[in-house]
Design an enzyme around this catalytic site. Structure first.
Site, PDB file in Angstrom:
ATOM      1  N   CYS A  70      -8.194   1.961  -9.934  1.00 21.34           N
ATOM      2  CA  CYS A  70      -8.294   2.596  -8.710  1.00 21.34           C
ATOM      3  C   CYS A  70      -7.193   3.554  -8.215  1.00 21.34           C
ATOM      4  O   CYS A  70      -7.131   4.208  -7.776  1.00 21.34           O
ATOM      5  CB  CYS A  70      -8.549   1.674  -7.655  1.00 21.34           C
ATOM      6  SG  CYS A  70      -7.261   0.116  -7.423  1.00 21.34           S
TER       7      CYS A  70
ATOM      8  N   HIS B 235      -5.910  -3.032  -3.537  1.00 18.55           N
ATOM      9  CA  HIS B 235      -6.845  -1.750  -3.869  1.00 18.55           C
ATOM     10  C   HIS B 235      -6.087  -0.387  -3.272  1.00 18.55           C
ATOM     11  O   HIS B 235      -5.710  -0.444  -2.201  1.00 18.55           O
ATOM     12  CB  HIS B 235      -8.106  -1.939  -3.193  1.00 18.55           C
ATOM     13  CG  HIS B 235      -9.329  -1.032  -3.449  1.00 18.55           C
ATOM     14  ND1 HIS B 235      -9.602  -0.561  -4.951  1.00 18.55           N
ATOM     15  CD2 HIS B 235     -10.217  -0.095  -2.932  1.00 18.55           C
ATOM     16  CE1 HIS B 235     -10.392   0.239  -4.889  1.00 18.55           C
ATOM     17  NE2 HIS B 235     -10.824   0.512  -3.632  1.00 18.55           N
TER      18      HIS B 235
END
Length: 977
Positions: free
Chosen positions: A55, A310
């Site tokens: 990510c 994340h």
């Protein structure tokens, strides 16, 4: 019924039919998602697939893609492929494979710009960089390294707009300026930067972070500056001056810092305020330029840890001014052209000490998760319009064609699934109506499990398999009715035609034999308690005449339990009669083994059956019961052996009993004669010793200690032990007939294997026993000479080769053990917790020890002995079989006697010292790093070495000394990494 009655074969409700009754949504006929959901929506951007932990890469790619100048420069890079350079277009017979990082990036940007997909796969780009898709890397470090790689790659381009794009967009200059306090000399070191790394600890506003970055630092004391003018160290000041700024200003917020206390990185979850417009003029050395910047991207790290979380990006579209949130495959457009951080500021693990979010004015924002802010120089020029080069557009269109083909294929599959589902829907509804068997009409039994699978569209039905429901007679077992359903013959015919299988179980399939047997067992179970009372009363009546029957007392004590177990076994056998349960075949080897074990257990009244199958001779083990009691018992044990009370005992057993009595008398007489004849052999104190050779003789004979101990056992218990008929001295010789022991070893470590015999006693041994080999030790001594100078010789002589092999094998065996016992002794202040018990060499010199051995039940062999009667099988020692001989042929105990404060551990020679320390930690609650181990004065320190290489052998005692008093390590397993 509300639910299915599993015990009722006529109940066909709740077996999965509700899915098919009534109207059904077409989407239930397939499990294929609408392919249009994978299509890019109008006026939106394309997402990037997260390949596991990539990510952080996706956020930077989206941010760089929306830098139009960078994108245009990359499109201008010529391709390395000859066909594209020659303008021949894209070859249709092979896939495009980018060769350089620039080609990967420009192809990825072209797909992000014109792809019809909702998201694309960046695996080619990630693989080209050599990134591990399963491991999250430092995002800031990735940004620096990639920019450096891109700049180096583009530096080889001829076009200056391409070659210098990284410097134009991202590169600025600052100077390290040092001023001498004594003479005022100014020293300046100019350096380039691609981002400014700002410390956020202790700050609340971005401008405060920039001010600290540029603040003046005093160089005093040990840090004084060497001035070239003064030619000496002087106090000075040092600071950073910003000389020029790039078009795109990257501000790295140092959220991830090193924690000295833990030795790991940690994340600073403090709020930092920043504005959408940033005026950098107050921080510049030259004040006459345009230094107003607009916020263009905010990179976010969600999570409280520096090692997980994340990454997402908020990026402004430079052409429309609208903000978008890029979260891997998902892209969300913000309302009203405003940056909305929203949920990104919620921590994954909120704490009680969590600070409140400060109030933000118009045009300003606060974030506890932003780790990079990107500002673009404010300009009135119109944004660029970037066109995809023709060869890249051709590649994109080819990919779009593949995507359209895939969409059409998925749509067709959905259409076919719906058509099949509608046909099945009508078919099932029709068949379900005709599924119940009407009264008086033909019917079939079919498995409930199969019916449920037929009604479950997700699992296509297999051929019908009814074998799990059959009894041993090949018919329907009455106990399996609960898992079967009775259906009409019409529907059964359809099922067998369509799906096949079998066997068919129609109206005649139910097994009458099994029903009758089940009823018999149930009746006996219900009757058992009543019959137990009746039999108990009948046993109180004295039997007269010859009307009674012999029954074993043990059988009478447990007959009710035996009957119940037998009935339960018959019940289970009936249930498992065809060897299958739920369609799974039993393991034949296991079932056969279980049967053999059951056969070995005595059944009712078999406890009075002799080995010849007749009535045993011991009347203490049986009693007479009346005919009425016997008939009751026979109902439960129809196959029990029957002995009327006028039956004679086994004649063979009587003969053997008489012979046994005669043998016992003979053995007693033999033992008495041998004990009288061999008084010295019976008592250790009367036997000679090699360590102090007796003066009255110059020769001694040798037998194995094993023979001596077996003979002593017989002499002490002649009725329980077999007589010894031979002296097996071959066990002391090698295969070549040579002696395996030296004179020196027989006085020390091998003394427990041999017994010395006086010459006079040897003559009597030769008369009483068969001797296979004579072994003799002879002493020769000069007249009047010193006894210590005497020479000793053996007959047969020593075999040096086999002796050497024996010693090597002993050492090897000591180094190649598994699951051996060692002892750990904890030491406090260099003193053992208790006085050590020296290893005890038990060579059966203690008569009390022998008495304990001989008190074992008759027939139980001493596990340390393996000598057969008559000496027919005698062991031979070689360097290979010596250890086995030691274990089996010689009874001795060299085991360490464990004392208090000492613990035994099971270890193997190939395990490491570190693994042993972990075992010790669990046993003594001492952490491995606090353990100091030693053996025989030698420190054990190499954690990677094996115990065998460190000289740790079975029965070793290792000393443990702890560095300091140990806290409670009971929960060590939970904290050890």
């Amino acid at each position: 019924c509300r639910r299915n009655c599993r015990g009722n074969p006529n109940c066909l409700v709740g077996i999965g039919e509700h899915v098919w009754l009534g109207e059904i949504d077409e989407n239930s006929f397939h499990n294929i998602d609408d392919p249009n959901c994978e299509r890019r929506k109008k006026n939106t951007f394309v997402g990037l697939t997260n390949l596991g932990a990539t990510c952080y890469v996706n956020t930077f790619l989206q941010m760089w893609f929306l830098n139009l100048e960078l994108r245009q420069a990359l499109y201008l890079c010529p391709s390395t492929c000859g066909e594209y350079r020659a303008g021949e277009g894209v070859p249709k017979d092979k896939d495009y494979e980018p060769q350089t990082i620039c080609e990967h990036l420009q192809y990825l940007f072209a797909l992000l710009q014109n792809s019809k997909r909702r998201y694309i796969d960046p695996s080619g780009f990630v693989k080209a960089l050599g990134l591990d898709t399963g491991q999250q890397q430092d995002a800031q470090e990735f940004s620096k390294l990639f920019m450096s790689l891109l700049e180096d790659t583009l530096s080889k381009q001829k076009n200056p707009d391409v070659r210098n794009i990284v410097q134009k967009q991202f590169c600025g200059e600052y100077a390290y300026v040092t001023v001498c306090n004594q003479c005022g000399r100014e020293s300046k070191l100019v350096s380039k930067f691609y981002e400014l790394e700002l410390n956020i600890q202790g700050h609340k506003q971005l401008t405060d972070c920039i001010t600290e970055f540029l603040k003046e630092e005093k160089l005093e004391g040990d840090n004084r500056y060497f001035c070239e003018t003064c030619q000496s160290k002087q106090n000075a000041t040092r600071k950073i001056r910003l000389l020029s700024l790039p078009c795109t200003l990257n501000l790295q917020l140092m959220r991830f810092v090193f924690d000295r206390q833990t030795g790991h990185k940690k994340k600073l979850n403090t709020y930092i305020g920043f504005s959408e417009l940033l005026d950098m003029e107050p921080f510049m050395e030259q004040k006459n330029g345009v230094y107003v910047y607009e916020l263009s991207a905010v990179l976010i790290h969600r999570g409280v840890s520096a090692y997980s979380g994340h990454y997402i990006a908020h990026v402004k579209d430079p052409q429309t001014g609208e903000w978008y949130k890029f979260n891997d495959e998902d892209i969300e457009k913000m309302e009203g052209k405003k940056l909305q951080l929203g949920i990104e500021e919620d921590l994954a693990e909120p704490s009680k000490s969590q600070t409140r979010k400060p109030k933000c004015g118009k045009g300003t924002h606060c974030s506890r998760n932003a780790y990079m802010l990107v500002y673009r120089l404010q300009t009135r020029e119109k944004s660029l319009t970037v066109e995809v080069p023709a060869f890249l557009q051709e590649l994109v269109e080819r990919d779009n064609c593949k995507f359209e083909e895939w969409c059409n294929e998925m749509a067709e599959m959905r259409k076919q699934s719906v058509a099949r589902g509608k046909i099945k829907h009508e078919e099932v509804k029709e068949l379900y109506k005709r599924l119940p068997a009407e009264a008086g009409s033909p019917y079939d039994f079919i498995s409930l499990e199969w019916l449920q699978k037929w009604l479950d569209e997700s699992t296509p039905p297999k051929p019908i398999d009814n074998t799990a429901c059959l009894c041993s007679h090949g018919k329907l077992h009455p106990d399996k009715i609960s898992i079967m359903k009775r259906i009409s013959e019409y529907v059964a015919d359809f099922f067998y035609r369509r799906y096949g299988g079998g066997p068919r179980l129609n109206v005649k399939a139910l097994c009458k034999d099994c029903v009758v047997e089940r009823c018999r067992i149930l009746r006996l179970k219900n009757q058992l308690n009543e019959d137990y009372k009746t039999v108990t009363n009948l046993l109180k009546i004295t039997v007269k005449g010859n009307d009674g029957f012999w029954v074993g007392k043990a059988s009478l004590r447990s007959w009710r339990q035996l009957a119940l177990e037998q009935l339960n076994e018959q019940d289970e056998d009936a249930e498992h009669s065809n060897g299958k349960m739920n369609g799974n075949a039993q393991n034949k080897d296991e079932s056969n083994e279980e049967k053999r074990e059951e056969e070995e257990e005595l059944n009712f009244n078999e406890d009075i059956v002799c080995p010849h199958g007749d009535l045993c001779i011991s009347e203490n083990e049986r009693r007479v019961v009346s005919k009425e009691a016997w008939e009751k018992l026979k109902q439960y044990f129809p196959k029990a052996p029957e002995f009327p009370n006028n039956r004679e005992c086994c004649s063979q057993c009587k003969i053997l009993e008489r012979e046994g009595e005669e043998n016992e008398a003979l053995h007693k007489m033999m033992a008495s004669e041998q004990k009288t004849s061999l008084q010295n052999l019976f008592h250790d104190k009367c036997r000679p010793c090699l360590g102090s050779w007796p003066q009255e003789t110059d020769e001694l004979y040798i037998v194995s200690q094993f023979f001596v101990e077996e003979w002593r056992k017989f002499v002490r218990r002649p009725t329980r032990c077999s007589p010894v008929s031979s002296v097996g001295n071959s066990a002391l010789l090698c295969p070549h007939g040579g002696l395996m022991f030296t004179y020196a070893s027989m006085t020390k470590e091998d003394s427990k294997l041999i017994a010395l015999i006086w010459p006079s006693e040897w003559e009597r041994i030769q008369k009483l026993f068969a001797v296979d080999h004579v072994i003799k030790i002879t002493r020769t001594q000069a007249a009047g000479g010193d006894p210590e100078s005497a020479l000793y010789a053996s007959e047969p002589q020593l075999c040096p080769e086999c002796r050497e092999g024996l010693l090597c094998q002993q050492q090897r065996d000591l180094r190649e053990y598994t699951q051996a016992t060692i002892y750990i002794h904890k030491v406090v202040d260099n003193k053992k917790v208790m006085k050590d018990a020296a290893p005890e060499l038990n060579v059966s010199s203690s008569e009390a020890e022998e008495e304990r051995e001989e008190n074992k039940p008759e027939g139980e062999q001493d596990p340390d002995f393996n000598q057969t009667n008559g000496g027919a099988k005698r062991q031979k020692i070689s360097h290979r079989s010596y250890i086995a001989y030691q274990k089996q042929g010689i009874r001795r105990s060299t085991r360490h006697r464990k004392v208090r404060g000492e613990k035994a551990l099971l270890v193997s020679a190939n395990q490491t010292l570190k693994e042993l320390k972990i075992q010790i930690m669990h046993a003594f609650s001492v952490a491995p790093f606090d353990q100091n181990l030693s053996i025989d004065g030698k420190i054990l320190s190499d954690d990677t070495a094996t115990l065998g290489s460190l000289g740790v052998i079975p029965e070793s005692v290792i000393l443990l000394k702890a560095d300091e008093p140990i806290a409670d390590y009971a929960a060590m397993d939970d904290v050890m990494q």
